[in-house]
Design a protein around this motif. Sequence first.
Motif, PDB file in Angstrom:
ATOM      1  N   SER A   1       5.269   9.807 -14.294  1.00  0.00           N
ATOM      2  CA  SER A   1       6.715   9.735 -14.102  1.00  0.00           C
ATOM      3  C   SER A   1       7.098   9.722 -12.621  1.00  0.00           C
ATOM      4  CB  SER A   1       7.410  10.901 -14.815  1.00  0.00           C
ATOM      5  OG  SER A   1       6.861  12.118 -14.377  1.00  0.00           O
ATOM      6  N   ASP A   2       6.289  10.346 -11.762  1.00  0.00           N
ATOM      7  CA  ASP A   2       6.601  10.390 -10.336  1.00  0.00           C
ATOM      8  C   ASP A   2       5.916   9.222  -9.628  1.00  0.00           C
ATOM      9  OD1 ASP A   2       7.213  10.942  -7.720  1.00  0.00           O
ATOM     10  OD2 ASP A   2       6.193  12.882  -7.660  1.00  0.00           O
ATOM     11  N   ARG A   3       6.707   8.221  -9.321  1.00  0.00           N
ATOM     12  CA  ARG A   3       6.182   7.023  -8.665  1.00  0.00           C
ATOM     13  C   ARG A   3       6.652   6.938  -7.218  1.00  0.00           C
ATOM     14  NH1 ARG A   3       6.522   2.932 -13.879  1.00  0.00           N
ATOM     15  NH2 ARG A   3       5.485   4.420 -15.230  1.00  0.00           N
ATOM     16  N   SER A   4       7.008   8.081  -6.686  1.00  0.00           N
ATOM     17  CA  SER A   4       7.496   8.109  -5.304  1.00  0.00           C
ATOM     18  C   SER A   4       6.319   7.951  -4.344  1.00  0.00           C
ATOM     19  CB  SER A   4       8.242   9.405  -5.022  1.00  0.00           C
ATOM     20  OG  SER A   4       7.396  10.515  -5.209  1.00  0.00           O
ATOM     21  N   PRO A   5       6.541   7.198  -3.256  1.00  0.00           N
ATOM     22  CA  PRO A   5       5.445   6.953  -2.312  1.00  0.00           C
ATOM     23  C   PRO A   5       5.067   8.194  -1.513  1.00  0.00           C
ATOM     24  CG  PRO A   5       7.469   5.974  -1.503  1.00  0.00           C
ATOM     25  CD  PRO A   5       7.766   6.521  -2.868  1.00  0.00           C
ATOM     26  N   ILE A   6       3.839   8.213  -1.047  1.00  0.00           N
ATOM     27  CA  ILE A   6       3.333   9.257  -0.167  1.00  0.00           C
ATOM     28  C   ILE A   6       3.448   8.704   1.253  1.00  0.00           C
ATOM     29  CG2 ILE A   6       1.357  10.707   0.425  1.00  0.00           C
ATOM     30  CD1 ILE A   6       2.322  11.067  -2.470  1.00  0.00           C
ATOM     31  N   PHE A   7       4.323   9.282   2.028  1.00  0.00           N
ATOM     32  CA  PHE A   7       4.513   8.791   3.393  1.00  0.00           C
ATOM     33  C   PHE A   7       4.763   9.976   4.319  1.00  0.00           C
ATOM     34  CE2 PHE A   7       6.938   6.518   6.779  1.00  0.00           C
ATOM     35  CZ  PHE A   7       5.924   5.665   7.144  1.00  0.00           C
ATOM     36  N   PRO A   8       3.732  10.776   4.568  1.00  0.00           N
ATOM     37  CA  PRO A   8       3.912  11.917   5.453  1.00  0.00           C
ATOM     38  C   PRO A   8       4.179  11.462   6.893  1.00  0.00           C
ATOM     39  CG  PRO A   8       1.648  11.808   4.673  1.00  0.00           C
ATOM     40  CD  PRO A   8       2.382  10.655   4.062  1.00  0.00           C
ATOM     41  N   VAL A   9       5.069  12.181   7.530  1.00  0.00           N
ATOM     42  CA  VAL A   9       5.421  11.872   8.907  1.00  0.00           C
ATOM     43  C   VAL A   9       4.969  13.044   9.774  1.00  0.00           C
ATOM     44  CG1 VAL A   9       7.327  11.371  10.475  1.00  0.00           C
ATOM     45  CG2 VAL A   9       7.384  10.517   8.131  1.00  0.00           C
ATOM     46  N   SER A  10       4.263  12.737  10.842  1.00  0.00           N
ATOM     47  CA  SER A  10       3.765  13.803  11.726  1.00  0.00           C
ATOM     48  C   SER A  10       4.928  14.468  12.442  1.00  0.00           C
ATOM     49  CB  SER A  10       2.786  13.224  12.752  1.00  0.00           C
ATOM     50  OG  SER A  10       3.485  12.390  13.651  1.00  0.00           O
TER      51      SER A  10
ATOM     52  N   MET B   1       0.829  -1.209   0.000  1.00  0.00           N
ATOM     53  CA  MET B   1       0.000   0.000   0.000  1.00  0.00           C
ATOM     54  C   MET B   1       0.863   1.258   0.000  1.00  0.00           C
ATOM     55  SD  MET B   1      -3.205  -0.923   2.337  1.00  0.00           S
ATOM     56  CE  MET B   1      -4.070   0.501   1.740  1.00  0.00           C
ATOM     57  N   LEU B   2       1.939   1.227   0.727  1.00  0.00           N
ATOM     58  CA  LEU B   2       2.853   2.366   0.737  1.00  0.00           C
ATOM     59  C   LEU B   2       3.443   2.563  -0.651  1.00  0.00           C
ATOM     60  CD1 LEU B   2       4.370   4.575   2.235  1.00  0.00           C
ATOM     61  CD2 LEU B   2       6.094   2.866   2.838  1.00  0.00           C
ATOM     62  N   MET B   3       3.830   1.475  -1.295  1.00  0.00           N
ATOM     63  CA  MET B   3       4.433   1.577  -2.625  1.00  0.00           C
ATOM     64  C   MET B   3       3.443   2.035  -3.691  1.00  0.00           C
ATOM     65  SD  MET B   3       6.913  -1.733  -2.398  1.00  0.00           S
ATOM     66  CE  MET B   3       7.553  -1.608  -4.040  1.00  0.00           C
ATOM     67  N   SER B   4       2.160   1.781  -3.485  1.00  0.00           N
ATOM     68  CA  SER B   4       1.158   2.217  -4.469  1.00  0.00           C
ATOM     69  C   SER B   4       0.490   3.534  -4.072  1.00  0.00           C
ATOM     70  CB  SER B   4       0.090   1.136  -4.651  1.00  0.00           C
ATOM     71  OG  SER B   4      -0.622   0.927  -3.455  1.00  0.00           O
ATOM     72  N   SER B   5       0.944   4.159  -3.011  1.00  0.00           N
ATOM     73  CA  SER B   5       0.284   5.364  -2.483  1.00  0.00           C
ATOM     74  C   SER B   5       0.292   6.542  -3.451  1.00  0.00           C
ATOM     75  CB  SER B   5       0.920   5.773  -1.151  1.00  0.00           C
ATOM     76  OG  SER B   5       2.294   6.034  -1.315  1.00  0.00           O
ATOM     77  N   PHE B   6       1.244   6.584  -4.364  1.00  0.00           N
ATOM     78  CA  PHE B   6       1.302   7.679  -5.337  1.00  0.00           C
ATOM     79  C   PHE B   6       0.109   7.679  -6.288  1.00  0.00           C
ATOM     80  CE2 PHE B   6       3.128   4.159  -7.577  1.00  0.00           C
ATOM     81  CZ  PHE B   6       2.730   4.340  -8.889  1.00  0.00           C
ATOM     82  N   ILE B   7      -0.580   6.545  -6.386  1.00  0.00           N
ATOM     83  CA  ILE B   7      -1.752   6.443  -7.267  1.00  0.00           C
ATOM     84  C   ILE B   7      -2.782   7.516  -6.922  1.00  0.00           C
ATOM     85  CG2 ILE B   7      -3.749   4.967  -7.768  1.00  0.00           C
ATOM     86  CD1 ILE B   7      -1.149   4.112  -9.166  1.00  0.00           C
ATOM     87  N   TYR B   8      -2.984   7.745  -5.637  1.00  0.00           N
ATOM     88  CA  TYR B   8      -3.971   8.743  -5.197  1.00  0.00           C
ATOM     89  C   TYR B   8      -3.560  10.149  -5.645  1.00  0.00           C
ATOM     90  CZ  TYR B   8      -5.426   4.799  -2.343  1.00  0.00           C
ATOM     91  OH  TYR B   8      -5.846   3.565  -1.934  1.00  0.00           O
TER      92      TYR B   8
ATOM     93  N   SER C   1      -4.823   6.882   5.860  1.00  0.00           N
ATOM     94  CA  SER C   1      -5.330   8.126   6.451  1.00  0.00           C
ATOM     95  C   SER C   1      -4.280   9.240   6.457  1.00  0.00           C
ATOM     96  CB  SER C   1      -5.838   7.883   7.877  1.00  0.00           C
ATOM     97  OG  SER C   1      -4.768   7.509   8.716  1.00  0.00           O
ATOM     98  N   ASN C   2      -3.011   8.904   6.333  1.00  0.00           N
ATOM     99  CA  ASN C   2      -1.960   9.920   6.265  1.00  0.00           C
ATOM    100  C   ASN C   2      -1.715  10.423   4.847  1.00  0.00           C
ATOM    101  OD1 ASN C   2      -1.371  10.058   9.016  1.00  0.00           O
ATOM    102  ND2 ASN C   2      -0.101   8.223   8.889  1.00  0.00           N
ATOM    103  N   ASN C   3      -2.393   9.848   3.881  1.00  0.00           N
ATOM    104  CA  ASN C   3      -2.217  10.268   2.494  1.00  0.00           C
ATOM    105  C   ASN C   3      -3.137  11.466   2.228  1.00  0.00           C
ATOM    106  OD1 ASN C   3      -2.240  10.519  -0.342  1.00  0.00           O
ATOM    107  ND2 ASN C   3      -1.747   8.352  -0.578  1.00  0.00           N
ATOM    108  N   PRO C   4      -2.557  12.641   1.956  1.00  0.00           N
ATOM    109  CA  PRO C   4      -3.384  13.849   1.785  1.00  0.00           C
ATOM    110  C   PRO C   4      -4.265  13.834   0.537  1.00  0.00           C
ATOM    111  CG  PRO C   4      -1.102  14.313   1.223  1.00  0.00           C
ATOM    112  CD  PRO C   4      -1.134  12.916   1.778  1.00  0.00           C
ATOM    113  N   TYR C   5      -4.070  12.871  -0.342  1.00  0.00           N
ATOM    114  CA  TYR C   5      -4.850  12.806  -1.576  1.00  0.00           C
ATOM    115  C   TYR C   5      -6.070  11.892  -1.463  1.00  0.00           C
ATOM    116  CZ  TYR C   5      -0.588  14.978  -3.160  1.00  0.00           C
ATOM    117  OH  TYR C   5       0.481  15.823  -3.284  1.00  0.00           O
ATOM    118  N   VAL C   6      -6.247  11.272  -0.311  1.00  0.00           N
ATOM    119  CA  VAL C   6      -7.394  10.399  -0.084  1.00  0.00           C
ATOM    120  C   VAL C   6      -8.460  11.190   0.661  1.00  0.00           C
ATOM    121  CG1 VAL C   6      -8.212   8.295   1.031  1.00  0.00           C
ATOM    122  CG2 VAL C   6      -5.943   8.338  -0.024  1.00  0.00           C
ATOM    123  N   ASP C   7      -9.636  11.301   0.062  1.00  0.00           N
ATOM    124  CA  ASP C   7     -10.725  12.074   0.663  1.00  0.00           C
ATOM    125  C   ASP C   7     -11.541  11.273   1.666  1.00  0.00           C
ATOM    126  OD1 ASP C   7     -10.226  14.468  -0.861  1.00  0.00           O
ATOM    127  OD2 ASP C   7     -11.044  13.401  -2.593  1.00  0.00           O
TER     128      ASP C   7
END
Length: 184
Positions: free
Chosen positions: A170-179, A38-45, A70-76
């Motif tokens: 082109s940007d396949r970097s994961p979304i992993f925000p840290v509080s 899920m972390l690796m596919s998080s850029f999909i959002y 829930s930490n992915n800012p692109y998920v509503d």
Amino acid sequence: MILQLYIIEKLIRNYSKPELFGKSLRVLVFDLAYLGDMLMSSFIYRELKIHLPNAQIEALVYPLATKVVSNNPYVDKIHTIPEKNKLKQVISALRLRRNRYDVIINLFTGLWGNFLIWLIHGKYRIGYNYRHRGCFHNVRIPISVRTVRSKYRPDECAELLESAFGWRISDRSPIFPVSEEAKL
């Protein structure tokens, strides 16, 4: 079994690409994966928000995965589905049907997940079609080898969107925000 899947495939209309005309859309990403996947596919959002800026992007995940998504800012919005109980999964899928999704994207090739997506019944159900297991989708991306055995997870997810929508990712970097709390 392949014959039955082939027949189902022929009964469900297949679209070459979804027709999305700038309207406000409801998009559900069906991502029943382990946390690392899920972390690796998080850029999909993120890519969905970039290319469909008016869309509400929702995720369907197992309960354990809600913290990652829930930490992915692109998920509503996040929906959960029980991990083990198939009857409860069917009930959850039928409840989601009320949401009338415009697009449902399945990041996996499993037949059971494809069936659940069909129950949810989005206008466009996008996913891979491995050995006719994508028969319940109506935007089928053909592949010859199951995705879990063939490619690096970010590449397979990006290729699914690129093939379905004609986008270039082109940007396949994961979304992993840290509080801030966790940074200390």
